[in-house]
Each structure stands twice: as C-alpha cells, then as structure tokens.
Enzyme design. Structure first.
Site, PDB file in Angstrom:
ATOM      1  N   PHE A  97       0.687  -1.190   0.141  1.00  0.00           N
ATOM      2  CA  PHE A  97       0.003  -0.012  -0.048  1.00  0.00           C
ATOM      3  C   PHE A  97       0.910   1.222  -0.051  1.00  0.00           C
ATOM      4  CE2 PHE A  97      -2.537  -3.357   1.639  1.00  0.00           C
ATOM      5  CZ  PHE A  97      -3.749  -3.253   0.772  1.00  0.00           C
ATOM      6  N   ARG A  98       2.085   1.252   0.873  1.00  0.00           N
ATOM      7  CA  ARG A  98       2.561   2.575   1.017  1.00  0.00           C
ATOM      8  C   ARG A  98       3.970   2.752   0.277  1.00  0.00           C
ATOM      9  NH1 ARG A  98      -0.827   1.059   4.843  1.00  0.00           N
ATOM     10  NH2 ARG A  98      -2.467   2.675   5.340  1.00  0.00           N
ATOM     11  N   ASP A 151      -5.501 -11.508   1.101  1.00  0.00           N
ATOM     12  CA  ASP A 151      -5.278 -12.422  -0.042  1.00  0.00           C
ATOM     13  C   ASP A 151      -5.289 -13.820   0.228  1.00  0.00           C
ATOM     14  OD1 ASP A 151      -2.550 -13.246   1.176  1.00  0.00           O
ATOM     15  OD2 ASP A 151      -1.832 -11.458   0.115  1.00  0.00           O
ATOM     16  N   HIS A 163      -7.862  -8.173   8.727  1.00  0.00           N
ATOM     17  CA  HIS A 163      -8.727  -7.260   7.658  1.00  0.00           C
ATOM     18  C   HIS A 163      -9.513  -8.012   6.753  1.00  0.00           C
ATOM     19  CE1 HIS A 163      -5.542  -3.975   8.635  1.00  0.00           C
ATOM     20  NE2 HIS A 163      -6.343  -4.079   9.383  1.00  0.00           N
ATOM     21  N   CYS A 211     -23.758  -8.823   0.957  1.00  0.00           N
ATOM     22  CA  CYS A 211     -24.493  -7.396   0.626  1.00  0.00           C
ATOM     23  C   CYS A 211     -24.161  -6.651   1.566  1.00  0.00           C
ATOM     24  CB  CYS A 211     -25.874  -7.708   0.413  1.00  0.00           C
ATOM     25  SG  CYS A 211     -26.854  -6.145   0.413  1.00  0.00           S
ATOM     26  N   CYS A 264     -27.736  -5.871   3.460  1.00  0.00           N
ATOM     27  CA  CYS A 264     -28.495  -6.701   4.468  1.00  0.00           C
ATOM     28  C   CYS A 264     -27.500  -7.820   4.884  1.00  0.00           C
ATOM     29  CB  CYS A 264     -29.948  -7.547   3.561  1.00  0.00           C
ATOM     30  SG  CYS A 264     -29.245  -8.582   2.195  1.00  0.00           S
ATOM     31  N   CYS A 284     -32.340  -7.539  -1.703  1.00  0.00           N
ATOM     32  CA  CYS A 284     -32.688  -6.236  -0.990  1.00  0.00           C
ATOM     33  C   CYS A 284     -32.177  -5.155  -1.944  1.00  0.00           C
ATOM     34  CB  CYS A 284     -32.379  -5.984   0.082  1.00  0.00           C
ATOM     35  SG  CYS A 284     -30.502  -5.797   0.262  1.00  0.00           S
TER      36      CYS A 284
HETATM   37  P1  OAD Z   1       2.109  -1.233   3.888  1.00  0.00           P
HETATM   38  O1  OAD Z   1       2.184  -0.767   2.407  1.00  0.00           O
HETATM   39  O2  OAD Z   1       1.684  -0.035   4.635  1.00  0.00           O
HETATM   40  O3  OAD Z   1       3.601  -1.445   4.391  1.00  0.00           O
HETATM   41  C1  OAD Z   1       4.251  -2.674   3.859  1.00  0.00           C
HETATM   42  C2  OAD Z   1       5.507  -2.686   4.339  1.00  0.00           C
HETATM   43  O4  OAD Z   1       6.373  -3.876   3.678  1.00  0.00           O
HETATM   44  C3  OAD Z   1       6.346  -1.450   4.162  1.00  0.00           C
HETATM   45  O5  OAD Z   1       7.300  -1.170   5.182  1.00  0.00           O
HETATM   46  C4  OAD Z   1       7.378  -2.053   3.101  1.00  0.00           C
HETATM   47  O6  OAD Z   1       8.775  -1.323   3.050  1.00  0.00           O
HETATM   48  C5  OAD Z   1       7.489  -3.405   3.195  1.00  0.00           C
HETATM   49  N1  OAD Z   1       7.866  -4.393   2.085  1.00  0.00           N
HETATM   50  C6  OAD Z   1       7.234  -4.403   0.974  1.00  0.00           C
HETATM   51  N2  OAD Z   1       7.980  -5.497   0.242  1.00  0.00           N
HETATM   52  C7  OAD Z   1       8.734  -6.051   1.312  1.00  0.00           C
HETATM   53  C8  OAD Z   1       9.359  -7.500   1.025  1.00  0.00           C
HETATM   54  N3  OAD Z   1       9.339  -7.982  -0.164  1.00  0.00           N
HETATM   55  N4  OAD Z   1       9.791  -7.696   2.104  1.00  0.00           N
HETATM   56  C9  OAD Z   1       9.928  -7.307   3.249  1.00  0.00           C
HETATM   57  N5  OAD Z   1       9.134  -5.890   3.283  1.00  0.00           N
HETATM   58  C10 OAD Z   1       8.418  -5.415   2.582  1.00  0.00           C
HETATM   59  O7  OAD Z   1       1.196  -2.330   4.094  1.00  0.00           O
HETATM   60  P2  OAD Z   1       0.405  -2.925   5.370  1.00  0.00           P
HETATM   61  O8  OAD Z   1       1.348  -2.403   6.678  1.00  0.00           O
HETATM   62  O9  OAD Z   1       0.134  -4.054   5.333  1.00  0.00           O
HETATM   63  O10 OAD Z   1      -5.761  -1.978   5.028  1.00  0.00           O
HETATM   64  O11 OAD Z   1      -0.708  -2.136   5.331  1.00  0.00           O
HETATM   65  C11 OAD Z   1      -1.649  -2.306   6.473  1.00  0.00           C
HETATM   66  C12 OAD Z   1      -3.064  -1.775   5.973  1.00  0.00           C
HETATM   67  O12 OAD Z   1      -3.142  -0.665   5.618  1.00  0.00           O
HETATM   68  C13 OAD Z   1      -3.556  -2.868   4.871  1.00  0.00           C
HETATM   69  O13 OAD Z   1      -4.059  -3.977   5.525  1.00  0.00           O
HETATM   70  C14 OAD Z   1      -4.660  -2.021   4.355  1.00  0.00           C
HETATM   71  C15 OAD Z   1      -3.953  -0.615   3.978  1.00  0.00           C
HETATM   72  O14 OAD Z   1      -4.757   0.509   3.932  1.00  0.00           O
HETATM   73  C16 OAD Z   1      -6.913  -1.640   4.731  1.00  0.00           C
HETATM   74  O15 OAD Z   1      -7.235  -1.272   3.382  1.00  0.00           O
HETATM   75  C17 OAD Z   1      -7.983  -1.548   5.769  1.00  0.00           C
END
Ligand code: OAD
Length: 241
Positions: A37-38, A106, A121, A129, A132, A150
C-alpha cells in the site's frame, strides 16, 4: 539479506520458544507480485484510500469502489503464495510456529497450508451485501449485480476504514500475541490502527522483518532488514528440527 549473527540470534529464540506468533502485512506478499500500500509502487501512492477503501467511498461512489476491488481481485487471481508462505506453513507443522495474524486479505497463508491464521482485515475472496449482509458470489460482485434479496451493493468481506475488525480474529490474535515468547512482524509499515498496537502487547521477543526497517529500529529486539521471502529462507536454512 539479514545479518548472519542476527539471523543466528533469532534462530536461537525460535528454537527455545514455546510459542511463536507471526504478524504479517502487505510486504509479505509483494514477492508474489501483489503490490503493497505505502511503498513507491503501492496502491496508496496512486489511489487515495479515502476514495476507495472507506465505508463512505462504498456508499457515495460505488462505481469507483467496485473498480478498485475488481482490479485487486483480478490481479490476485494471477498470483500465488511464494516460498516464504510455504516455509511458515511448514514451521507450523514442525511446531516452530504456533499462530499467524495477518492484515492481508489475499488468503495466501491458508493457501500455502497454514491452519491457524487470523485474517484481521478480512478476506477478498468472500462477498456479502453491504445492506442486508447476506452472502453473495464473486461472479455476482464482478458482474456488478445488486443483492438478489434487497438490491443492496455487493462487496468483498474486507475491512474498510471506519469498520470494526472481525471480533474473533482480533481476540485470537491479541491473546496469542500476549502469550507468545517470540513475535515476528513481517512486511508491515505498522501505520494502521489497531493492528499496529499488537506488537506492543507481547512480553516476548519482538523481531521485525522488513525491506526498510529504520523507522522502527528502537522498538524491536531484533531487526532483520531484507525481503520477507529471503529472510524467512535464511532463517529456515539454520533451523533444526
Ligand atoms: P504497507 O504498504 O503500509 O507496508 C508494507 C511494508 O512492507 C512497508 O514497510 C514495505 O517497506 C515493506 N515491504 C514491501 N515489500 C517487502 C518485502 N518483499 N519484504 C519485506 N518488506 C517489504 O502495508 P500494511 O502495513 O500491510 O488496510 O498496510 C496495513 C493496511 O493498510 C492494509 O491491510 C490495508 C492498508 O490500507 C485496509 O485497506 C483496511
């Protein structure tokens, strides 16, 4: 790649631990071809989460919400668990790992054979839905059908921003982490509440595996900077039993 002496330290902790729990995030699956994501190539650098991953987004702009989740589902259909997921499943069979809590929707841990998995998550493979709550099929969601009962909007069973986490999964993750001797946090930025509180809940050793680990340097007992699959393989190479 993880530093060798740190790898050996973590292996020793794993061998003497009575209970080890893994907490994963999107970085666990990037080596399967699924964007996180980030990071620079992550979903939230191209798309504003407020526009697609909130209850408000679903209710006020369903076409965009639908497009985003359809795209993710279709991408996931082409991807599968990698060796790191399979090693974690093997560790469970060997009694080295006792529980996985994941933010990933996933399903890759279960697909790889892990049995004790809390999906904090939710899952992107089952549908309901939004109005409902009745179950719906993937085909109906992808075809943009309305609820047969619905006429409500169909959605995947993922947690959106503004929604509660599934209670059973949360309780299970919390109690397992509280009672763990070792907690390994893999591939999460720890940006998202409340899951980012979980590592603080253990009295056990805290290990962080991440490709960019600097911002959490002071918080963990050991940091293995590197790609999840590679670091897990390095640990596995040195584990006995
Ligand atoms: P992020 O994208 O925030 O963080 C992923 C982290 O994994 C980052 O610190 C990357 O540097 C690291 N990373 C990426 N590839 C890697 C690899 N091959 N090996 C090791 N590290 C790696 O994702 P999450 O922390 O999972 O929620 O995000 C949390 C939640 O934010 C998600 O579940 C989602 C999102 O918004 C919802 O949508 C509610």
């Amino acid at each position: 790649m993880g530093d060798l002496s740190k790898i050996e330290t973590v292996v020793n902790w794993l061998q003497s631990s009575k209970k080890t729990v893994v907490l994963t995030g999107a970085g666990m699956s990037t080596e399967s071809g699924v964007p996180d994501f980030r990071s620079a190539s992550g979903w939230w650098t191209k798309t504003d989460p407020q526009q697609v991953a909130t209850v408000d987004a679903l209710e006020s702009n369903y076409p965009l919400f639908h497009e985003f989740y359809s795209m993710r589902i279709q991408l996931l259909d082409k991807c599968s668990p990698h060796k790191g997921h399979y090693i974690l499943a093997d560790w469970e069979k060997r009694g080295i790992l006792h529980h996985i809590a994941t933010q990933n929707v996933d399903g890759f841990h279960s697909k790889a054979g892990s049995r004790k998995v809390d999906e904090l998550h939710g899952s992107i493979y089952t549908f309901r839905c939004h109005s409902c709550g009745r179950d719906a099929s993937k085909e109906a969601f992808l075809a943009k059908e309305r609820c047969a009962h619905c006429q409500g909007c169909l959605r995947p069973n993922v947690v959106l921003f503004g929604e509660m986490l599934p209670e059973n999964a949360w309780r299970s993750a919390l109690s397992n982490i509280q009672s763990a001797d070792v907690v390994i946090v893999i591939g999460t930025s720890l940006e998202v509440y409340p899951v980012n509180q979980l590592p603080m809940m253990t009295k056990g050793k805290k290990v962080y595996i991440n490709k960019e680990a600097a911002s959490h340097a002071s918080y963990f007992d050991c940091i293995l900077e590197g790609k999840a699959k590679e670091v897990i393989m390095e640990l596995d190479d040195r584990l006995i039993g």
